[in-house]
Design an enzyme around this catalytic site. Structure first.
Site, short mmCIF file in Angstrom:
data_model
loop_
_atom_site.label_atom_id
_atom_site.label_comp_id
_atom_site.label_asym_id
_atom_site.label_seq_id
_atom_site.Cartn_x
_atom_site.Cartn_y
_atom_site.Cartn_z
N GLU A 13 1.38 -1.30 0.07
CA GLU A 13 -0.20 -0.36 -0.59
C GLU A 13 0.93 1.49 0.26
OE1 GLU A 13 -1.45 2.18 3.29
OE2 GLU A 13 -1.14 0.19 4.25
N LYS A 17 -3.71 -2.34 14.54
CA LYS A 17 -2.97 -1.25 15.35
C LYS A 17 -3.73 -0.97 16.77
CE LYS A 17 -2.40 1.75 11.04
NZ LYS A 17 -3.15 1.40 10.78
N1 PSU Z 1 -0.55 0.46 8.19
C1 PSU Z 1 0.65 1.53 8.89
N2 PSU Z 1 0.05 2.83 8.91
C2 PSU Z 1 -1.03 3.33 7.87
C3 PSU Z 1 -2.30 2.60 7.68
C4 PSU Z 1 -1.39 0.92 8.10
O1 PSU Z 1 1.49 1.33 9.18
O2 PSU Z 1 -0.49 4.32 8.13
C5 PSU Z 1 -3.05 2.98 7.40
C6 PSU Z 1 -3.61 1.99 6.28
O3 PSU Z 1 -3.63 2.31 4.72
C7 PSU Z 1 -5.42 1.66 6.69
C8 PSU Z 1 -5.20 3.23 7.35
O4 PSU Z 1 -5.85 0.82 5.65
O5 PSU Z 1 -3.51 3.40 7.46
C9 PSU Z 1 -6.64 2.81 7.47
O6 PSU Z 1 -7.46 3.80 7.91
P1 PSU Z 1 -8.79 4.47 8.66
O7 PSU Z 1 -7.77 4.02 9.48
O8 PSU Z 1 -9.04 5.83 8.55
O9 PSU Z 1 -9.64 2.99 7.58
#
Ligand code: PSU
Ligand code: MN
Length: 313
Positions: free
Chosen positions: A24, A158
């Site tokens: 990604e 996370k």
């Molecule tokens: N993993 C990481 N850092 C990030 C992300 C994932 O170590 O920044 C990103 C990914 O792109 C994931 C997003 O899809 O954070 C999730 O965002 P949200 O909680 O707004 O869906």
């Protein structure tokens, strides 16, 4: 009709049926500061190559969906301060408008599947945020895992999230959550959490078999492979917990909502841990890239065994 381009390496891998691992780009543009973001992206690609697969970093640049970025495009993206954060809802809009955006887990899964790529490595998926019972903030990553057949290698969700609720939503949606080599569900910066993982596998070949078995059964959706951060690189959960609570409280107090929540929390934790959270984040992504490359190779081997004459996917 679809503005789409493959990097030279990804084109070649597709032509020969060689293993490919999708990556990604939101982690580059919204998840880490310059210049560590570029160093991380380059070393993750190198790690995948070192383990016998071809990396395909995915992003939208001037309306074109890139499956694999050439070195200069990767650097330009890492320096960009105005890239959009693209999930399922925004991907087509960004392409139609000729915009530039980084793909989240959800959008990367869509692009990977479109390009016939089975395996994707990231840091941590999005999930159910703390306070979701009032904010309704549940990442589109979870519903994507329920419908798009890509195996996603992460270090758990996370730890800024509500992990029990995240696991519940994944279960409801029929997503296999498989911890690699341990019983506990890993918590991103920390190798373990108090939560048992719903499933456990000790061998990447089994993960590859299960990936193909889902497809053979006609099941939509992917697998979530939760690969614990190496113990030497982890930040203990007790250390992170109060800092996460502080960052979440600040986000609430400042009225941060929607797409801005995750980038805000990651950047606050970078400050609150004096950069340690970033070091751990980089280490766990590299660890995930390695496992993803091995799974991608296993899937390629099994596919060729099943249909030896079919070289390309
Ligand atoms: N993993 C990481 N850092 C990030 C992300 C994932 O170590 O920044 C990103 C990914 O792109 C994931 C997003 O899809 O954070 C999730 O965002 P949200 O909680 O707004 O869906
Ligand atoms: Mn969200």
């Amino acid at each position: 009709m679809i503005p789409l381009t493959f990097s030279a390496d990804v084109s070649e891998a597709r032509a020969t049926g060689a293993p490919i691992v999708a990556l990604e780009s939101t982690i580059i543009t919204h998840g880490m500061p310059w210049p560590q973001n570029l160093e991380m992206a380059q070393s993750v690609e190198a790690e995948i190559r070192a383990h016998g697969a071809t990396p395909a970093t995915i992003a939208v640049i001037d309306g074109t969906l890139h499956i694999g970025l050439e070195a200069d495009a990767l650097e330009t993206l890492a320096r960009t301060e105005h890239a959009a954060k693209l999930s399922r809802a925004d991907l087509a809009v960004c392409m139609a408008e000729g915009g530039t955006g980084a793909t989240t887990v959800a959008a990367t899964m869509i692009a990977a599947h479109y390009a016939g790529i089975d395996v994707f490595a990231t840091g941590g998926i999005g999930g159910v945020h703390q306070g979701a019972e009032t904010s309704f903030d549940i990442s589109a990553d979870l519903s994507e895992l329920a419908q798009t057949p890509v195996s996603v290698v992460c270090a758990g969700a996370k730890a800024i999230l509500d992990l029990p609720k995240t696991l519940e939503v994944l279960e409801t949606n029929g997503v296999p959550v498989i911890a690699y080599g341990q019983d506990s569900f890993p918590a991103f910066w920390s190798a373990t959490s108090p939560l048992p993982a719903p499933l456990r596998m000790d061998d990447p070949a089994t993960m590859a078999r299960a990936h193909l078995m889902r497809a053979a059964l006609g099941l939509p959706g992917g697998q979530l492979i939760a690969n614990p951060i190496p113990q030497a690189d982890e930040i203990p959960a007790e250390t992170m917990a109060p800092l996460i609570a502080k960052a979440n409280a600040e986000a609430a107090a400042q009225g941060i909502t929607g797409k801005a929540v995750t980038p805000f929390l990651l950047s606050r934790l970078f400050d609150l841990t004096e950069g340690r959270s970033l070091e751990a984040n980089i280490a766990l992504v590299l660890n995930n890239a390695r496992l993803a490359a091995i799974i991608a190779r296993e899937i390629t081997t099994l596919r060729k065994r099943a249909a030896p004459e079919a070289l390309s996917r």
